[in-house]
Write an enzyme that holds these catalytic residues in place. Structure first.
Site, short mmCIF file in Angstrom:
data_model
loop_
_atom_site.label_atom_id
_atom_site.label_comp_id
_atom_site.label_asym_id
_atom_site.label_seq_id
_atom_site.Cartn_x
_atom_site.Cartn_y
_atom_site.Cartn_z
N ASP A 345 16.71 26.54 12.93
CA ASP A 345 16.54 25.54 11.89
C ASP A 345 16.72 26.17 10.51
O ASP A 345 16.46 27.35 10.32
CB ASP A 345 15.10 25.01 12.04
CG ASP A 345 14.84 23.74 11.26
OD1 ASP A 345 15.62 22.79 11.41
OD2 ASP A 345 13.85 23.70 10.51
N GLU A 374 21.61 26.49 11.22
CA GLU A 374 21.86 25.25 10.50
C GLU A 374 22.06 25.53 9.02
O GLU A 374 21.15 25.94 8.32
CB GLU A 374 20.66 24.30 10.67
CG GLU A 374 20.85 22.99 9.94
CD GLU A 374 19.53 22.24 9.68
OE1 GLU A 374 19.61 21.01 9.54
OE2 GLU A 374 18.47 22.86 9.60
#
Ligand code: CA
Length: 634
Positions: A345, A374
């Site tokens: 993330d 990400e």
């Protein structure tokens, strides 16, 4: 990993590996167990217990050395540096803690045997197609774990978009047949670790214990069972991990080991009793500062140290104990679940050098593994910066194999929606793919039509089924790793409130007992849904065995008159993808595509199964995407 057998036998004779009486005097020790046989022999244990900081620990186990003991700022922690040589056998031993008053505490610690060697951990790659699932919203496989009185968020309410709906690990495991048959080869479930937060716990990104599965999703045993059943099917399990932040209710927030365990910690400690959401220093989300030659120190600090949101404390990875904690936690999960990849993330938010150390440590241990980070940017230069092998002018050498292709996602939407002209429409997609020269390895990028953070593709394309099929088929033939969000196959949408997170993550119909519509069986689906599901299924299943798509060369021809052709090719197989935007019948002259070498060859339409000879022209009755292959035998 034994270097010398005779030595090992000798050690067995003389070593202290007698049966250990299991003791558990200590409140918390993490990682909860470890393994023998890693390349990296170092292990740092976090020990938490009232006043343990003044204790003297001892370990006596063949092959294991207690190298160093570190006190923390809080008296209730100790950090132990262990060295586990390749002579250490799997087994249990007791760590003795001698307290100042002369009393002793014992804690049993286990070293397990690894199930397989590091190089057998093969990460997801361009031969895979990934199904992204929001676990709370996919299927409720176990009604008994829906709610718990001892957790902060106690209720379950399917009519509330931001409440928990009851989906769980069992719901995924029970429906592996469906996912497998659809043609997906990997699953990325959203985070499954505990989020003991008062509200919004369903999304999973506010972890309150990095070693504990959320009981509402199931048990560690169920997570392992999912992993095992996926392995039996040759499918890869990707774990969604977060190194940037925890949830505010994380257990360590009540007794932080060091003064700099989280960023802006002073602010937190001064306001703990009267938590004022408005004064929390949140991230400026200026992710370009990682690359920007002119970025101010102020902007840089705020990006990496500001809290992601006010309920998610920002972890300080410059604290070496925190850094070790996060790296070991990731390795613990890779081993425990035999993972086929990690999705990290908010990759640009943590300390940039730490993030690279984290990726490097994992890839060093597992050379064939894969991690996707990400970076939510529509600028290919920013995305390229993070990929391994990219030459960066600031000297940053990334260890990350895979990044997310937000640029292509954005261009596909624009290119399909816009009316074609010299600088609008399909030309944008064509020129977007032409940007691949900036990437060190384009085929390692993860491409997607949408994800759990953005409006559903069907909504983004204004409910246009033809355009949605074009977007998906194009994605699936690109030199990329495609990721598709659950429910895309049945055109799930968020028209009611476009972009609303709770609505994007709607329940998958059929995942709950009594659902009127069941997408697993097809019961109650609309005509459009019944068209989309097999369309995707055929393409995905073709893609599964298509070497041309996995690793063939890519050739595309500039769009003309609303038609864009892209081919993937190796010596035995050519796959041709054509987007045709013409609503009226259109005749495509094939002369321009002669270099593909298809003249006179039989080609098959992957969706309809019809074969024909590639000759002078192709006639399209209506707008749509056409996917052809020279593999006609099956
Ligand atoms: Ca449940």
């Amino acid at each position: 990993m034994m270097s010398c057998n005779s030595n090992k036998e000798e050690k067995q004779k003389t070593g202290p590996q007698e049966v250990v009486k299991v003791k558990s005097d200590i409140d918390k020790i993490e990682p909860p167990h470890w393994w023998t046989g890693f390349k990296n022999e170092k292990l740092q244990l976090l020990v938490k217990h009232p006043n343990i900081g003044s204790a003297t620990p001892e370990i006596s186990y063949s092959g294991v050395a207690l190298e160093k003991v570190h006190k923390a700022d809080s008296p209730n922690y100790l950090f132990l540096d262990l060295s586990i040589s390749d002579e250490a056998e799997a087994g249990k031993f007791n760590i003795k803690f001698k307290l100042e008053d002369g009393s002793e505490l014992f804690q049993t610690y286990e070293l397990k045997e690894r199930k397989k060697p590091s190089d057998e951990y093969v990460g997801f790659n361009s031969s895979d197609a990934i199904y992204l699932i929001t676990p709370d919203r996919f299927a409720n496989g176990d009604l008994s774990n829906d709610a718990f009185d001892n957790l902060n968020e106690k209720t379950i309410n399917r009519s509330e978009d931001y409440a928990r709906h009851g989906g769980d690990i069992a719901g995924i495991t029970n429906n592996l047949d469906y996912i497998d048959n659809m043609g997906f080869t990997a699953i990325w479930p959203g985070p499954l670790l505990i989020n003991d937060m008062a509200t919004g716990s369903y999304h999973g990104y506010a972890m309150t214990d990095f070693y504990k599965v959320d009981p509402r999703f199931g048990t560690l045993e169920e997570y392992k069972k999912l992993a095992q059943e996926m392995q039996n099917r040759d499918m890869k399990l990707i774990m969604d991990q977060v190194a940037n932040h925890s949830g505010l209710e994380h257990w360590w927030m009540k007794d932080l080991p060091f003064k700099d365990w989280v960023n802006f910690q002073e602010h937190y400690e001064n306001n703990k009793t009267d938590w004022n959401w408005e004064t929390v220093k949140t991230s400026n989300h200026k992710r370009t500062v990682n690359q920007d030659l002119y970025a101010s120190a102020e902007d840089k600090k705020n990006l990496s140290d500001g809290w992601f949101v006010d309920s998610m404390p920002d972890l300080n990875q410059r604290n070496p104990y925190m850094a070790n904690y996060i790296i070991q936690n990731s390795i613990w999960w890779i081993e425990t679940l035999q993972l086929g990849g990690i999705r990290q993330d908010t990759y640009p938010y943590p300390d940039k050098d730490f993030m690279n150390d984290w990726t490097g440590a994992i890839m060093e241990e597992y050379p064939n593994f894969n991690i996707v980070g990400e970076e939510w940017s529509y600028n290919p230069a920013l995305v390229a910066y993070w990929q391994k092998g990219h030459k960066n002018s600031d000297g940053y050498e990334s260890n990350l194999r895979s990044t997310m292709d937000f640029p292509m996602q954005g261009l596909i939407i624009e290119g399909l929606k816009e009316k074609d002209s010299w600088d609008k429409g399909l030309i944008k997609i064509y020129e977007g793919l032409a940007n691949d020269f900036v990437y060190a390895n384009p085929q390692d990028l993860m491409v997607f039509p949408d994800n759990h953070d953005m409006s559903r593709i069907f909504t983004q394309l204004d409910g246009n089924l033809t355009n949605t099929k074009m977007a998906l088929s194009y994605l699936l033939v690109l030199p990329r790793i495609p990721q598709i969000y659950y429910g895309t196959e049945i055109l799930m949408d968020d028209f009611e409130k476009p972009g609303d997170h709770g609505l994007i993550r709607t329940d998958f119909p059929g995942g709950w007992e009594g659902d009127a519509v069941n997408a697993f069986t097809g019961e109650g689906l609309t005509e459009d849904q019944k068209e989309m599901q097999p369309f995707l299924k055929k393409l995905l299943n073709y893609r599964k065995d298509s070497k041309a798509i996995h690793s063939g060369k890519t050739i595309h021809f500039g769009p003309e008159n609303g038609v864009y052709l892209l081919a993937r090719q190796n010596e035995n197989e050519t796959v041709v993808h054509i987007i045709n935007k013409n609503e009226e019948p259109y005749e495509l002259n094939l002369e321009r595509f002669e270099e593909l070498g298809l003249n006179g060859k039989t080609v098959k339409n992957i969706i309809t199964g019809k074969t024909f000879t590639w000759d002078e022209n192709l006639i399209f009755d209506e707008a749509g995407s056409t996917i052809l292959t020279t593999k006609t035998d099956d």
